[in-house]
Write a protein that holds these residues in place. Sequence first.
Motif, short mmCIF file in Angstrom:
data_model
loop_
_atom_site.label_atom_id
_atom_site.label_comp_id
_atom_site.label_asym_id
_atom_site.label_seq_id
_atom_site.Cartn_x
_atom_site.Cartn_y
_atom_site.Cartn_z
N ARG A 155 0.72 -1.69 -0.13
CA ARG A 155 -0.07 0.01 0.15
C ARG A 155 1.24 1.11 -0.35
N GLU A 156 0.85 2.32 -0.75
CA GLU A 156 1.18 3.40 -1.30
C GLU A 156 0.54 4.04 -0.47
N THR A 157 -0.86 4.01 -0.37
CA THR A 157 -1.55 5.23 0.02
C THR A 157 -2.08 4.50 1.93
N THR A 158 -1.56 5.72 2.43
CA THR A 158 -2.74 4.44 4.03
C THR A 158 -3.62 5.88 4.06
N GLY A 159 -4.73 6.15 5.10
CA GLY A 159 -5.66 6.63 5.27
C GLY A 159 -6.57 6.77 5.48
N LYS A 160 -7.74 6.92 5.81
CA LYS A 160 -9.33 6.97 5.81
C LYS A 160 -9.60 6.59 3.82
N LYS A 161 -9.62 7.84 3.23
CA LYS A 161 -9.90 8.19 1.45
C LYS A 161 -9.45 6.25 1.47
N ALA A 162 -7.91 6.36 1.57
CA ALA A 162 -7.93 5.44 0.91
C ALA A 162 -8.76 3.85 0.64
N THR A 163 -8.06 3.68 2.48
CA THR A 163 -8.85 1.92 3.01
C THR A 163 -10.01 1.85 2.50
N LYS A 164 -10.74 3.16 2.02
CA LYS A 164 -12.06 2.90 1.91
C LYS A 164 -12.49 2.32 0.76
N PRO B 295 -6.96 -4.23 4.76
CA PRO B 295 -6.02 -3.53 4.61
C PRO B 295 -5.03 -4.09 5.44
N CYS B 296 -3.88 -4.37 5.36
CA CYS B 296 -3.09 -5.22 6.25
C CYS B 296 -2.01 -4.74 6.57
N ASN B 297 -2.03 -5.26 8.00
CA ASN B 297 0.19 -4.83 8.29
C ASN B 297 0.32 -5.80 8.41
N PHE C 197 -0.09 -3.29 3.48
CA PHE C 197 -0.03 -4.12 2.17
C PHE C 197 -2.04 -4.61 2.34
N ALA C 198 -2.15 -4.49 1.08
CA ALA C 198 -3.60 -5.02 0.41
C ALA C 198 -3.49 -6.96 0.45
N ALA C 199 -4.62 -7.26 0.80
CA ALA C 199 -5.26 -8.78 0.53
C ALA C 199 -6.33 -8.81 0.38
N PRO C 200 -6.58 -9.45 -0.73
CA PRO C 200 -8.70 -9.88 -1.59
C PRO C 200 -9.02 -10.88 -0.02
#
Length: 197
Positions: A11-20, A29-31, A48-51
């Motif tokens: 994940r290059e971008t984090t924050g509420k908007k990106a996760t939504k 969204p994962c760490n 990172f993000a996973a399906p």
Amino acid sequence: MREIAINGQKRETTGKKATKLMRKEGLVPCNLYGEAKDENGLPKALSFAAPFTELRKAVYTPHVYIVCLNIDGEEHKAIIKELQFHPTSEALLHADFYEVTDQKDITVGIPVKLNGLAQGVREGGKLNLSIRKIDVTAPYKNIPEILEIDVTNLGLGKAIKVGELNFEGLKLATPAQVVVCSVKETRASKAAAAAAE
């Protein structure tokens, strides 16, 4: 322990908007936390993000898995450390993973399986399982899928505590005084005891 493969992307971008936006696309969204530390000595996370379709196999199951993460071609072995669910819809919102190695001990809850017909049950009592998992500490390769406990000699009104158990190569992290299972008296067992007297 069983292994399961999950693919992810950094994940290059984090924050509420990106996760939504991510969740709308079916991604969670994962760490991943491992050996890496930041300048303050705190654990540094790989975001990172996973399906969701892949994550659900490891989340909605009674089994404990070693997760083989492939994040943009980088391989990591990890365990699920923490999950966050939506308070009303129960949808998976976030997952934290902890990287594991062959040398380092991990602590993880392993399901308990009771084997045998307890003596107290034969006498009319009822077998109760008090905890479903016991926390164990060991290198991940030594950790079994289930912890089998023989209850054959467990009498009426008796219990098995964590401190009485011993599994080769495993250190038990659940407190010793915690009751794993017990045989409770029932009306039938009391009646049988009264008749015997």
